[in-house]
Scaffold this motif. Structure first.
Motif, short mmCIF file in Angstrom:
data_model
loop_
_atom_site.label_atom_id
_atom_site.label_comp_id
_atom_site.label_asym_id
_atom_site.label_seq_id
_atom_site.Cartn_x
_atom_site.Cartn_y
_atom_site.Cartn_z
N THR A 9 -21.32 2.58 38.57
CA THR A 9 -19.84 1.87 37.95
C THR A 9 -19.77 1.39 36.77
O THR A 9 -18.89 0.88 36.15
N THR A 12 -21.71 3.83 31.03
CA THR A 12 -22.62 5.07 31.09
C THR A 12 -22.86 5.70 32.28
O THR A 12 -22.68 6.82 32.49
N ARG A 32 -22.60 -2.13 43.97
CA ARG A 32 -22.04 -3.36 44.65
C ARG A 32 -20.67 -3.28 45.35
O ARG A 32 -20.37 -3.97 46.33
N LEU A 70 -28.67 0.84 35.14
CA LEU A 70 -28.57 -0.66 35.31
C LEU A 70 -28.35 -1.28 33.94
O LEU A 70 -29.05 -1.10 33.04
N LYS A 133 -36.07 -5.90 29.44
CA LYS A 133 -36.09 -4.39 29.27
C LYS A 133 -37.38 -4.16 28.88
O LYS A 133 -37.89 -3.05 29.30
N1 LIG Z 1 -23.95 -2.09 24.82
C1 LIG Z 1 -24.82 -1.62 24.08
O1 LIG Z 1 -24.44 -1.01 22.77
C2 LIG Z 1 -26.10 -0.98 24.47
C3 LIG Z 1 -27.23 -0.38 23.46
C4 LIG Z 1 -28.20 0.36 24.06
C5 LIG Z 1 -28.72 0.34 25.19
N2 LIG Z 1 -27.56 -0.37 26.05
C6 LIG Z 1 -28.13 -0.53 27.64
O2 LIG Z 1 -27.59 0.74 28.39
C7 LIG Z 1 -27.22 0.75 29.65
C8 LIG Z 1 -26.11 1.14 30.07
O3 LIG Z 1 -24.86 0.10 29.21
P1 LIG Z 1 -23.68 0.44 29.92
O4 LIG Z 1 -22.71 -0.80 28.82
O5 LIG Z 1 -23.09 1.52 30.15
O6 LIG Z 1 -23.80 -0.38 31.31
P2 LIG Z 1 -22.79 -1.40 32.11
O7 LIG Z 1 -21.30 -1.17 31.92
O8 LIG Z 1 -23.07 -2.88 31.60
O9 LIG Z 1 -23.14 -1.29 33.64
C9 LIG Z 1 -24.03 -1.74 34.28
C10 LIG Z 1 -24.42 -1.30 35.68
O10 LIG Z 1 -25.26 -1.98 36.28
C11 LIG Z 1 -24.78 -2.26 37.48
N3 LIG Z 1 -25.51 -3.48 38.09
C12 LIG Z 1 -25.81 -4.57 37.55
N4 LIG Z 1 -26.51 -5.48 38.46
C13 LIG Z 1 -26.45 -4.87 39.52
C14 LIG Z 1 -26.99 -5.21 40.88
N5 LIG Z 1 -27.74 -6.35 41.05
N6 LIG Z 1 -27.01 -4.05 41.74
C15 LIG Z 1 -26.50 -3.03 41.68
N7 LIG Z 1 -26.12 -2.77 40.59
C16 LIG Z 1 -25.89 -3.56 39.32
C17 LIG Z 1 -23.44 -2.56 37.33
O11 LIG Z 1 -22.75 -2.61 38.52
P3 LIG Z 1 -21.32 -3.59 38.64
O12 LIG Z 1 -20.08 -2.74 38.50
O13 LIG Z 1 -21.52 -4.02 40.05
O14 LIG Z 1 -21.46 -4.71 37.81
C18 LIG Z 1 -23.01 -1.64 36.44
O15 LIG Z 1 -22.97 -0.23 37.09
C19 LIG Z 1 -27.48 -0.96 29.81
O16 LIG Z 1 -29.02 -0.94 30.39
C20 LIG Z 1 -27.48 -1.42 28.51
O17 LIG Z 1 -28.16 -2.65 28.32
C21 LIG Z 1 -26.39 -0.98 25.67
#
Ligand SMILES: NC(=O)c1ccc[n+]([C@@H]2O[C@H](COP(=O)([O-])OP(=O)(O)OC[C@H]3O[C@@H](n4cnc5c(N)ncnc54)[C@H](OP(=O)(O)O)[C@@H]3O)[C@@H](O)[C@H]2O)c1
Length: 203
Positions: A9, A12, A32, A70, A133
């Motif tokens: 959800t 990414t 969730r 995640l 991480k």
């Molecule tokens: N933002 C940046 O610039 C950046 C840069 C490098 C790396 N990253 C990393 O890349 C990854 C992807 O980023 P993103 O922004 O695409 O991710 P995101 O939109 O924040 O999505 C996180 C996902 O993890 C799920 N999640 C969190 N806690 C959970 C739980 N207890 N049980 C089940 N699911 C859970 C969320 O579900 P819900 O919908 O239920 O919340 C969601 O599907 C992350 O690890 C992030 O830290 C980010």
């Protein structure tokens, strides 16, 4: 290929989901709130938290590979390390070997690959997530599974371009990358052994 997806959800995760279905894979996604995922042919959803071992085991059952995208949202305690621990246990139990995990540039030995202002932000504002991480990567590396840890630069919601840089060269510096391009790279890691047991950057 039958894929178990964690984080479907998220920004990414939604790209991974859409591109995987386009490529003819089938997926089981743990969410969730699975009602936020539109029903699609080839997609099975399971409602649950990644901290629930039963739900994680159900998601992993029958999978040929697992993708973990995640991320920690809002004020929740960082999920990367405890969530990944549950996923690894379920994979060991089910005998599923292939794992692709999205981490981040700046983690572990890639710290020097991000610009100093971002290092400062990570140290001051994202300390607990960064630690989670680091632990997540350590757990994956110690798992004995067939893993690839993907470390993206700053994520955007731009379109998939296919025009991104990737690799394990430590001089590769962090820049922005579309979540759609991260998904493209992640899906390639399901069958490509170039970066097996490595931590490629994508930027
Ligand atoms: N933002 C940046 O610039 C950046 C840069 C490098 C790396 N990253 C990393 O890349 C990854 C992807 O980023 P993103 O922004 O695409 O991710 P995101 O939109 O924040 O999505 C996180 C996902 O993890 C799920 N999640 C969190 N806690 C959970 C739980 N207890 N049980 C089940 N699911 C859970 C969320 O579900 P819900 O919908 O239920 O919340 C969601 O599907 C992350 O690890 C992030 O830290 C980010």
């Amino acid at each position: 290929m039958q894929i178990a997806l964690f984080g479907a959800t998220g920004g990414t995760g939604r790209q991974v989901l859409a591109q995987a279905l386009e490529q003819g894979h089938t997926l089981t996604a743990l969410a969730r709130d699975p009602t936020t995922l539109d029903p699609r042919d080839g997609l099975t959803t399971i409602g649950g938290d990644v901290l629930d071992p039963k739900a994680v085991a159900t998601c992993v059952e029958g999978a040929e590979a697992v993708i973990c995208v995640l991320g920690s949202r809002g004020r929740q305690a960082p999920i990367e390390s405890p969530g990944t621990a549950r996923i690894l246990a379920a994979m060991q139990e089910a005998g599923v070997r292939r794992l692709v995990v999205v981490s981040s540039l700046g983690v572990g030995d890639s710290r020097a690959q991000i610009a100093w202002p971002f290092r400062l932000v990570m140290d001051l504002m994202l300390k607990s997530i960064l630690e989670a991480k680091v632990q997540q990567e350590q757990l994956v590396k110690a798992s004995g599974l067939d893993w690839v840890i993907v470390r993206p630069g700053g994520l955007t919601d731009g379109p998939r371009t296919g025009a991104y840089r990737f690799g394990v060269d430590p001089t590769l510096k962090s820049g922005r990358i579309a979540r759609a391009d991260v998904a493209d790279f992640v899906l390639r890691q399901l069958t490509d052994d170039t970066f097996l047991h490595q931590t490629p950057a994508v930027t």
